[in-house]
Scaffold this motif. Sequence first.
Motif, PDB file in Angstrom:
ATOM      1  N   ILE A 146       0.462   5.124 -15.370  1.00 13.94           N
ATOM      2  CA  ILE A 146       0.499   5.426 -13.939  1.00 13.94           C
ATOM      3  C   ILE A 146      -0.477   4.544 -13.170  1.00 13.94           C
ATOM      4  N   THR A 147      -1.764   4.612 -13.546  1.00 14.01           N
ATOM      5  CA  THR A 147      -2.781   3.849 -12.833  1.00 14.01           C
ATOM      6  C   THR A 147      -2.574   2.351 -13.001  1.00 14.01           C
ATOM      7  N   LYS A 148      -2.346   1.920 -14.245  1.00 12.75           N
ATOM      8  CA  LYS A 148      -2.169   0.490 -14.498  1.00 12.75           C
ATOM      9  C   LYS A 148      -0.924  -0.045 -13.794  1.00 12.75           C
ATOM     10  N   GLY A 149       0.163   0.723 -13.873  1.00 10.90           N
ATOM     11  CA  GLY A 149       1.399   0.294 -13.225  1.00 10.90           C
ATOM     12  C   GLY A 149       1.253   0.214 -11.722  1.00 10.90           C
ATOM     13  N   ALA A 150       0.506   1.158 -11.141  1.00  6.48           N
ATOM     14  CA  ALA A 150       0.284   1.165  -9.693  1.00  6.48           C
ATOM     15  C   ALA A 150      -0.467  -0.088  -9.258  1.00  6.48           C
ATOM     16  N   VAL A 151      -1.491  -0.440 -10.013  1.00  8.19           N
ATOM     17  CA  VAL A 151      -2.306  -1.615  -9.677  1.00  8.19           C
ATOM     18  C   VAL A 151      -1.486  -2.897  -9.797  1.00  8.19           C
ATOM     19  N   LEU A 179       0.810  -1.225   0.000  1.00 11.36           N
ATOM     20  CA  LEU A 179       0.000   0.000   0.000  1.00 11.36           C
ATOM     21  C   LEU A 179       0.842   1.275   0.000  1.00 11.36           C
ATOM     22  N   ILE A 180       1.895   1.303   0.832  1.00 10.15           N
ATOM     23  CA  ILE A 180       2.726   2.514   0.941  1.00 10.15           C
ATOM     24  C   ILE A 180       3.875   2.479  -0.059  1.00 10.15           C
ATOM     25  N   GLY A 181       4.571   1.343  -0.088  1.00 16.12           N
ATOM     26  CA  GLY A 181       5.758   1.240  -0.942  1.00 16.12           C
ATOM     27  C   GLY A 181       5.452   1.104  -2.420  1.00 16.12           C
ATOM     28  N   SER A 182       4.242   0.647  -2.762  1.00 16.39           N
ATOM     29  CA  SER A 182       3.898   0.474  -4.177  1.00 16.39           C
ATOM     30  C   SER A 182       2.780   1.418  -4.612  1.00 16.39           C
ATOM     31  N   LEU A 183       1.575   1.226  -4.080  1.00 13.84           N
ATOM     32  CA  LEU A 183       0.415   2.006  -4.541  1.00 13.84           C
ATOM     33  C   LEU A 183       0.607   3.508  -4.357  1.00 13.84           C
ATOM     34  N   MET A 184       0.911   3.942  -3.132  1.00 12.94           N
ATOM     35  CA  MET A 184       1.076   5.371  -2.864  1.00 12.94           C
ATOM     36  C   MET A 184       2.296   5.945  -3.577  1.00 12.94           C
ATOM     37  N   ALA A 185       3.360   5.155  -3.674  1.00 11.20           N
ATOM     38  CA  ALA A 185       4.573   5.632  -4.342  1.00 11.20           C
ATOM     39  C   ALA A 185       4.286   5.963  -5.805  1.00 11.20           C
ATOM     40  N   TRP A 186       3.534   5.116  -6.489  1.00 12.83           N
ATOM     41  CA  TRP A 186       3.207   5.366  -7.892  1.00 12.83           C
ATOM     42  C   TRP A 186       2.366   6.619  -8.064  1.00 12.83           C
ATOM     43  N   PHE A 187       1.368   6.797  -7.215  1.00  9.38           N
ATOM     44  CA  PHE A 187       0.472   7.933  -7.385  1.00  9.38           C
ATOM     45  C   PHE A 187       1.078   9.251  -6.905  1.00  9.38           C
ATOM     46  N   ILE A 188       1.874   9.213  -5.862  1.00  9.48           N
ATOM     47  CA  ILE A 188       2.444  10.444  -5.310  1.00  9.48           C
ATOM     48  C   ILE A 188       3.733  10.861  -6.033  1.00  9.48           C
ATOM     49  N   LEU A 189       4.560   9.885  -6.380  1.00  7.92           N
ATOM     50  CA  LEU A 189       5.853  10.200  -6.999  1.00  7.92           C
ATOM     51  C   LEU A 189       5.885  10.009  -8.512  1.00  7.92           C
ATOM     52  N   ARG A 225       8.523  11.626 -13.299  1.00  7.89           N
ATOM     53  CA  ARG A 225       8.724  11.484 -14.747  1.00  7.89           C
ATOM     54  C   ARG A 225       8.810  12.840 -15.444  1.00  7.89           C
ATOM     55  N   VAL A 226       7.904  13.745 -15.096  1.00 10.78           N
ATOM     56  CA  VAL A 226       7.836  15.047 -15.767  1.00 10.78           C
ATOM     57  C   VAL A 226       9.031  15.925 -15.412  1.00 10.78           C
ATOM     58  N   MET A 227       9.346  16.054 -14.121  1.00  8.36           N
ATOM     59  CA  MET A 227      10.402  16.984 -13.734  1.00  8.36           C
ATOM     60  C   MET A 227      11.791  16.460 -14.083  1.00  8.36           C
ATOM     61  N   THR A 228      12.031  15.154 -13.966  1.00  6.11           N
ATOM     62  CA  THR A 228      13.360  14.641 -14.305  1.00  6.11           C
ATOM     63  C   THR A 228      13.648  14.789 -15.799  1.00  6.11           C
ATOM     64  N   GLN A 229      12.620  14.646 -16.627  1.00  8.71           N
ATOM     65  CA  GLN A 229      12.830  14.857 -18.061  1.00  8.71           C
ATOM     66  C   GLN A 229      13.073  16.337 -18.346  1.00  8.71           C
ATOM     67  N   MET A 257      14.852   2.525  -6.965  1.00 11.83           N
ATOM     68  CA  MET A 257      13.396   2.413  -7.061  1.00 11.83           C
ATOM     69  C   MET A 257      12.799   3.621  -7.783  1.00 11.83           C
ATOM     70  N   VAL A 258      13.218   4.805  -7.399  1.00 13.01           N
ATOM     71  CA  VAL A 258      12.707   6.033  -8.018  1.00 13.01           C
ATOM     72  C   VAL A 258      13.053   6.059  -9.505  1.00 13.01           C
ATOM     73  N   ALA A 259      14.193   5.471  -9.872  1.00 11.23           N
ATOM     74  CA  ALA A 259      14.620   5.456 -11.276  1.00 11.23           C
ATOM     75  C   ALA A 259      13.602   4.770 -12.177  1.00 11.23           C
ATOM     76  N   ARG A 260      12.785   3.886 -11.614  1.00  6.76           N
ATOM     77  CA  ARG A 260      11.764   3.215 -12.416  1.00  6.76           C
ATOM     78  C   ARG A 260      10.743   4.206 -12.970  1.00  6.76           C
ATOM     79  N   PHE A 261      10.530   5.301 -12.269  1.00  2.08           N
ATOM     80  CA  PHE A 261       9.548   6.293 -12.729  1.00  2.08           C
ATOM     81  C   PHE A 261      10.108   7.178 -13.846  1.00  2.08           C
ATOM     82  N   TYR A 262      11.444   7.246 -13.954  1.00  6.23           N
ATOM     83  CA  TYR A 262      12.052   8.085 -14.996  1.00  6.23           C
ATOM     84  C   TYR A 262      11.668   7.614 -16.392  1.00  6.23           C
TER      85      TYR A 262
END
Length: 526
Positions: free
Chosen positions: A276-281, A82-92, A97-101, A263-268
Amino acid sequence: MFIKIFLLVLFFAVTIFVGLYFRKRATNVNDFVLGGRNVGMWLTAFSYGATYFSAVVFVGFAGQFGWRFGSAAIWIGLGNALIGSLMAWFILGRRTRVMTQHLKSATMPQFFGERYLSTALKIGASAIVFIFLIPYTASLYNGLGRLFEMAFGVPFEFCIIAVGILTAIFVVAGGYFATAVNDCIQGLVMLFGIMAVIIIALNSQGGFVEATKTLSQIDGTASAEGAFSANPGVFTSLLGPNPINLLGVVILTSLGVWGLPQMVARFYSIKSETMITKGAVVSTVFAVFVAGGSYFLGSFGRIFATSADATLARPAGGFDSIIPGILASFNSEAIMALIIVLVFAASISTLSSLVMASSSTLTLDFLKGHVIKNMNDKKQLIIIRALIVVFIALSSFIAISQYNSSINFIAQLMGISWGALAGAFLAPFLYGLYWKRTTKTAVWCNFIFSTSVMILNVVLRMLNKFPVNLKILESPINAGAFCMLAGLIIVPLVSLITKAPEKAAVDNCFSCYDQEVSVKVKNDLG
């Protein structure tokens, strides 16, 4: 033995084939490190989950915390989901992705350097990454080596060398994309493997109800660690014998991934908005089964132990012997073969991400422009690949040294690494994505605070001089959780009392969020 060797060789062959096949997609730094920021949903989601969970979780954490907390250890797996996966995808996910690019940053230290306009901050962050990812990687080698030693009777050192060579081949050849594809394959192995192991384990004890009944009859003996109660049923209670330490583990292993570079690098590399939604689920479901399943299995460790061990604070063979002991009790070569491939898949996926994060960080954030002034794309790629080999060799050496030393359980190394990295990076990264007022002075304060606390923790424990009134922080896991929570207070507090960053520079960083895009009616009614 034939089955074990056959499945292992097959796994080796597939892993190396993927690395060599995708070498043509790793011809420049952007493709090698980020997959061209064009990686699909399934690959990203499974890569996130497979990187998250490794042999450290399955062998080290599941065994140790299942033994300590009983069935309450399942809360750790749920927190991871819930915290390490679901919330991480939606919050981070989206903002990362947008700011690092926008800032053209391929690593977390690069993000800090560009976001806070500080080259020194980038170099400091890269040093923290390189130093503290090493014990993390060593802990992975340790867990994998112990299981291989038990299954094949091969010396620990040979196991470590073999794993290191395999990891080096496919990561050096194929880069991020090969890593993501292998993560997806390895994630599927983990998913089905852990379910099979749980079913077999419970059936061997008469089923879930009977196994739970047996566990409820075990008393926990009071110990120097103060982790257990003498009351029957304590290991099947809702929060277990020690809720405070349980909370520390949940915070470190769940919230901690928000600040881990690999872990954060996966969002880059997220390809599109719909991911976002599909990956979070997908990553959350993966975490429920793999992490939840691992801790669920570990919670029954005491009923597989000898009667002399079952009531002790720590089994005679050490915490890292618990899961291998459960597996050995099955007395089936076919099952052991499945386990070997499962643990190998879990470890290789995380190892590849760690060596990628460390080598790319050291090259792009420390060597480029500072040690080596003129470094073109080709030279960067050569150095990154060379450092992958160096990093693997160094981690292997530490794992072998640790195996022959008094530091005899995996979670200790893992706690030090996660505590320092997540404690230093979580708050500066999170506030950096959301709050314009965050200052580089606050980031420096948090870097220094977290790394100092974790280093002091190691030194005081080695000298056996930990203050009695701070006993709760003696555990590296509790110390790491404390650093993360403290950072969430330190960064905004120091930011408010220090000079605000230059408005134009900050506005430029956040301008990427204000760009207008067109979407289909099915996504927005307008």
